[in-house]
Structures are given as structure tokens and as C-alpha cells.
Design an enzyme around this catalytic site. Structure first.
Site, PDB file in Angstrom:
ATOM      1  N   ASP A  62      49.522  24.471  37.959  1.00 39.46           N
ATOM      2  CA  ASP A  62      48.869  25.776  38.033  1.00 39.46           C
ATOM      3  C   ASP A  62      47.371  25.494  38.154  1.00 39.46           C
ATOM      4  O   ASP A  62      46.762  24.929  37.233  1.00 39.46           O
ATOM      5  CB  ASP A  62      49.190  26.545  36.746  1.00 39.46           C
ATOM      6  CG  ASP A  62      48.430  27.872  36.635  1.00 39.46           C
ATOM      7  OD1 ASP A  62      47.482  28.098  37.407  1.00 39.46           O
ATOM      8  OD2 ASP A  62      48.772  28.662  35.736  1.00 39.46           O
ATOM      9  N   TYR A  72      40.083  40.715  43.719  1.00 41.98           N
ATOM     10  CA  TYR A  72      40.251  39.763  44.828  1.00 41.98           C
ATOM     11  C   TYR A  72      38.929  39.580  45.588  1.00 41.98           C
ATOM     12  O   TYR A  72      38.489  38.445  45.823  1.00 41.98           O
ATOM     13  CB  TYR A  72      41.334  40.282  45.779  1.00 41.98           C
ATOM     14  CG  TYR A  72      41.654  39.365  46.940  1.00 41.98           C
ATOM     15  CD1 TYR A  72      42.567  38.324  46.799  1.00 41.98           C
ATOM     16  CD2 TYR A  72      41.052  39.537  48.184  1.00 41.98           C
ATOM     17  CE1 TYR A  72      42.875  37.492  47.860  1.00 41.98           C
ATOM     18  CE2 TYR A  72      41.352  38.709  49.252  1.00 41.98           C
ATOM     19  CZ  TYR A  72      42.270  37.688  49.090  1.00 41.98           C
ATOM     20  OH  TYR A  72      42.566  36.860  50.154  1.00 41.98           O
TER      21      TYR A  72
HETATM   22  P1  NAD Z   1      50.881  32.984  50.156  1.00 39.36           P
HETATM   23  O1  NAD Z   1      51.257  33.936  49.087  1.00 39.36           O
HETATM   24  O2  NAD Z   1      51.851  32.697  51.250  1.00 39.36           O
HETATM   25  O3  NAD Z   1      50.428  31.590  49.530  1.00 39.36           O
HETATM   26  C1  NAD Z   1      49.696  31.490  48.338  1.00 39.36           C
HETATM   27  C2  NAD Z   1      50.016  30.152  47.705  1.00 39.36           C
HETATM   28  O4  NAD Z   1      49.252  29.998  46.511  1.00 39.36           O
HETATM   29  C3  NAD Z   1      51.492  30.042  47.309  1.00 39.36           C
HETATM   30  O5  NAD Z   1      51.948  28.736  47.612  1.00 39.36           O
HETATM   31  C4  NAD Z   1      51.438  30.283  45.812  1.00 39.36           C
HETATM   32  O6  NAD Z   1      52.518  29.708  45.122  1.00 39.36           O
HETATM   33  C5  NAD Z   1      50.128  29.578  45.492  1.00 39.36           C
HETATM   34  N1  NAD Z   1      49.636  29.897  44.160  1.00 39.36           N
HETATM   35  C6  NAD Z   1      49.484  31.119  43.584  1.00 39.36           C
HETATM   36  N2  NAD Z   1      49.057  30.969  42.322  1.00 39.36           N
HETATM   37  C7  NAD Z   1      48.920  29.640  42.096  1.00 39.36           C
HETATM   38  C8  NAD Z   1      48.526  28.870  41.000  1.00 39.36           C
HETATM   39  N3  NAD Z   1      48.177  29.432  39.829  1.00 39.36           N
HETATM   40  N4  NAD Z   1      48.505  27.519  41.121  1.00 39.36           N
HETATM   41  C9  NAD Z   1      48.882  26.926  42.271  1.00 39.36           C
HETATM   42  N5  NAD Z   1      49.279  27.608  43.354  1.00 39.36           N
HETATM   43  C10 NAD Z   1      49.304  28.956  43.258  1.00 39.36           C
HETATM   44  O7  NAD Z   1      49.535  33.582  50.756  1.00 39.36           O
HETATM   45  P2  NAD Z   1      48.539  33.017  51.884  1.00 39.36           P
HETATM   46  O8  NAD Z   1      48.209  34.139  52.753  1.00 39.36           O
HETATM   47  O9  NAD Z   1      49.048  31.771  52.487  1.00 39.36           O
HETATM   48  O10 NAD Z   1      47.249  32.709  50.991  1.00 39.36           O
HETATM   49  C11 NAD Z   1      46.621  31.441  50.920  1.00 39.36           C
HETATM   50  C12 NAD Z   1      45.126  31.623  50.724  1.00 39.36           C
HETATM   51  O11 NAD Z   1      44.581  32.279  51.869  1.00 39.36           O
HETATM   52  C13 NAD Z   1      44.755  32.490  49.516  1.00 39.36           C
HETATM   53  O12 NAD Z   1      43.602  31.931  48.871  1.00 39.36           O
HETATM   54  C14 NAD Z   1      44.397  33.812  50.149  1.00 39.36           C
HETATM   55  O13 NAD Z   1      43.476  34.564  49.376  1.00 39.36           O
HETATM   56  C15 NAD Z   1      43.771  33.333  51.452  1.00 39.36           C
HETATM   57  N6  NAD Z   1      43.711  34.373  52.493  1.00 39.36           N
HETATM   58  C16 NAD Z   1      44.847  34.864  53.077  1.00 39.36           C
HETATM   59  C17 NAD Z   1      44.725  35.834  54.066  1.00 39.36           C
HETATM   60  C18 NAD Z   1      45.916  36.405  54.777  1.00 39.36           C
HETATM   61  O14 NAD Z   1      45.734  37.359  55.559  1.00 39.36           O
HETATM   62  N7  NAD Z   1      47.128  35.904  54.599  1.00 39.36           N
HETATM   63  C19 NAD Z   1      43.469  36.295  54.437  1.00 39.36           C
HETATM   64  C20 NAD Z   1      42.345  35.777  53.810  1.00 39.36           C
HETATM   65  C21 NAD Z   1      42.468  34.813  52.843  1.00 39.36           C
END
Ligand code: NAD
Length: 268
Positions: free
Chosen positions: A66, A166
Site C-alpha cells: 500500500d 482528488y
Molecule cells: P485504475 O483504477 O485502473 O488504476 C489505479 C491503480 O492504483 C490500481 O492498480 C490500484 O490498485 C492502485 N492503487 C490504488 N490504491 C493503492 C494503494 N494504496 N497502493 C498501491 N496501489 C494502489 O486507474 P487509472 O486510471 O489507471 O489511474 C492511474 C493513475 O492515473 C492515478 O494516479 C490517476 O489519478 C491517474 N489519472 C488517470 C486518469 C484517467 O482518465 N484514467 C486521468 C488523469 C490521471
């Protein structure tokens, strides 16, 4: 000269068993890096990525931690360094949303999102930087002593009502990234961010899973399509490689133009 941009480099991607983190891990492996797939839930998804990378001739291992928990982060780095000796690249990707109207947002929701999205990036970056400083530059491997890519968001600059925890975490990442970059550049450590726009992953499923939601979302994207995790993976490889050696302290927006104030294209 190495034939692949990240050959002989060791990378750790947090939250690498889903979405953007998974795409970054796969892209880094294709570029020649050995990759730690960090996960916190769904070990089977992490093991599948490890197996796919190995089947393609690459090297990967899954480590649970985590990112908001100091001792778990330190144990993860100790395991990686014990197995592979060092780290060259950190992709600080793990993150989540826990949304609420401002007046209804609980302290627990605030602390959870700040703890994982912002403090988690601090903890992982600190462990990586300690190893970068210990080892220094190895010219045959990279011109830098280490590279950190922080997964930020367009919401490091675009305010986001209903998501203040966020947006605050991403605004915090902007100054975490820039201040680290300023402090660590003399040590040849580069720190940059990627600011994804709307990328099709589980985190924002409600924004793209129905035709109506997708149509509404696309009004915010001048390019006219939703982003894919691979769009971010390619940017991560470039920021982690010596091709971007003179780039530090920057956010690379990969957003199809979302930060271009699309409402002003025909108005204002
Ligand atoms: P996702 O939910 O598919 O992936 C998020 C990942 O983070 C998952 O593997 C989850 O298990 C992991 N995670 C959550 N809490 C955790 C913890 N305490 N310790 C370790 N791992 C943890 O979402 P995503 O879209 O792939 O997001 C990845 C990153 O991209 C994030 O930081 C998100 O804010 C950023 N982001 C995403 C978007 C989008 O449109 N998808 C846009 C801007 C930024």
C-alpha cells in the site's frame, strides 16, 4: 550502445496491475527495463502481467504494498533492491478517487485520497531517491542517476468541483514534482509528471461506459477521442529514457487538448 531505450534499467511502477500503470509497466518492459509490478489488491492481475512480460522475453516481478503505508513502501523497496540490486526508474502512478460534494466530504475521504495520491508519491519517491543518491550515475546504463515520473492529471491545473480531494492531491503533486526536480537536478536525478486527460480505465468508467456519457465527455476533448492507457505508456518511456535527458520539472499533458479551454474554441 544499448539497442533498446531502457535496456539494463530497473523500474518500479506503482498501481501497475490496472489501467495506466499496467500500460506503463508493459511499455517499459518492451523498452527493455526489468519492471516491478506493485499492487495492493488483485494479485492475479499482477501475476498475469509478470507472466506476459516473461513470455515476451522480459523480466518482471510483482510486489504487494500500500503506497500510503511507510513500512510497506520501505519493505517493497528493500525487496526490489535485494533482488535486483538497484532502481533506475520510478513511475509514481497509484491513485484513486473518492468523490463527494464539498459539504458532504468526510475527513476520512479527504485523508484517504491525499494519503494514497500525494503522500504515497512522496514515500515512494523518497525511497527511490535514497537509492539514486547512494548509487549515482552509471554512464553505461543512463545519463541520469535516476528518473521519477509522477502520474498527475489535467486536474493539477483544472479545478474539479465534486472532487476537491482528488484535485488537491494532483495540485500537490505539481509542487512535489517541481520542488524535488529543483533540489535533485544537481545530483542528476530527473523528476517530471505526466498529466493525463480522460483515459479509458476503471477509475472513470462512468464517464465513458454509456454513449451519452461518452458524448458529453468528448465535448471536453478537442482531439475527439478518449485517451488509451498506451498513450500514457509511450510518454512514460520517453520521460524515463535518455531521449528526455534535458527535461526536468515539467508536466507533459497527454490529454488530446483537454487543457486548451475547449469551451473557448467557438466562444469568448
Ligand atoms: P485504475 O483504477 O485502473 O488504476 C489505479 C491503480 O492504483 C490500481 O492498480 C490500484 O490498485 C492502485 N492503487 C490504488 N490504491 C493503492 C494503494 N494504496 N497502493 C498501491 N496501489 C494502489 O486507474 P487509472 O486510471 O489507471 O489511474 C492511474 C493513475 O492515473 C492515478 O494516479 C490517476 O489519478 C491517474 N489519472 C488517470 C486518469 C484517467 O482518465 N484514467 C486521468 C488523469 C490521471
Amino acid at each position: 550502445m544499448p539497442t533498446l531505450p531502457l535496456q539494463n534499467q530497473k523500474a518500479l511502477v506503482t498501481g501497475a496491475n490496472s489501467g495506466i500503470g499496467e500500460a506503463c509497466a508493459r511499455a517499459l518492459a518492451e523498452a527493455g527495463a526489468a519492471v516491478v509490478i506493485n499492487y495492493v489488491t488483485h494479485p492475479e492481475a499482477a501475476q498475469k502481467i509478470v507472466a506476459d512480460i516473461a513470455a515476451a522475453g522480459g523480466q518482471a516481478m510483482a510486489i504487494a504494498a500500500d503506497v500510503s503505508n511507510e513500512s510497506q513502501v520501505e519493505a517493497m523497496f528493500a525487496q526490489m533492491l535485494g533482488a535486483w540490486g538497484t532502481i533506475d526508474i520510478l513511475i509514481n502512478n497509484a491513485g484513486l478517487q473518492d468523490d463527494a460534494p464539498f459539504d458532504q466530504m468526510t475527513l476520512a475521504q479527504w485523508n484517504k485520497v491525499i494519503g494514497i495520491n500525494l503522500t504515497g508519491q512522496f514515500l515512494c519517491a523518497r525511497s527511490a531517491v535514497r537509492e539514486f543518491l547512494r548509487r549515482g550515475v552509471v554512464p553505461e546504463v543512463s545519463a541520469a542517476a535516476g528518473k521519477i515520473v509522477c502520474m498527475s492529471s489535467v486536474h493539477e491545473t483544472i479545478p474539479w468541483g465534486g472532487h476537491v480531494n482528488y484535485a488537491s492531491s494532483k495540485g500537490g503533486i505539481l509542487q512535489l514534482m517541481k520542488s524535488m526536480a529543483q533540489e535533485l537536478a544537481p545530483k542528476k536525478i530527473r523528476v517530471n509528471s505526466i498529466g493525463p486527460g480522460a483515459i479509458k480505465t476503471p477509475i472513470n468508467r462512468s464517464a465513458w461506459e454509456t454513449p451519452e456519457a461518452l458524448k458529453s465527455l468528448l465535448t471536453l476533448i478537442p482531439d475527439g477521442r478518449i485517451g488509451l492507457p498506451e498513450d500514457i505508456g509511450r510518454a512514460a518511456v520517453w520521460l524515463a529514457s535518455d531521449a528526455s535527458d534535458y527535461v526536468t520539472g515539467q508536466t507533459l499533458f497527454v490529454d488530446g487538448g483537454m487543457t486548451l479551454y475547449p469551451g473557448f474554441a467557438t466562444g469568448g
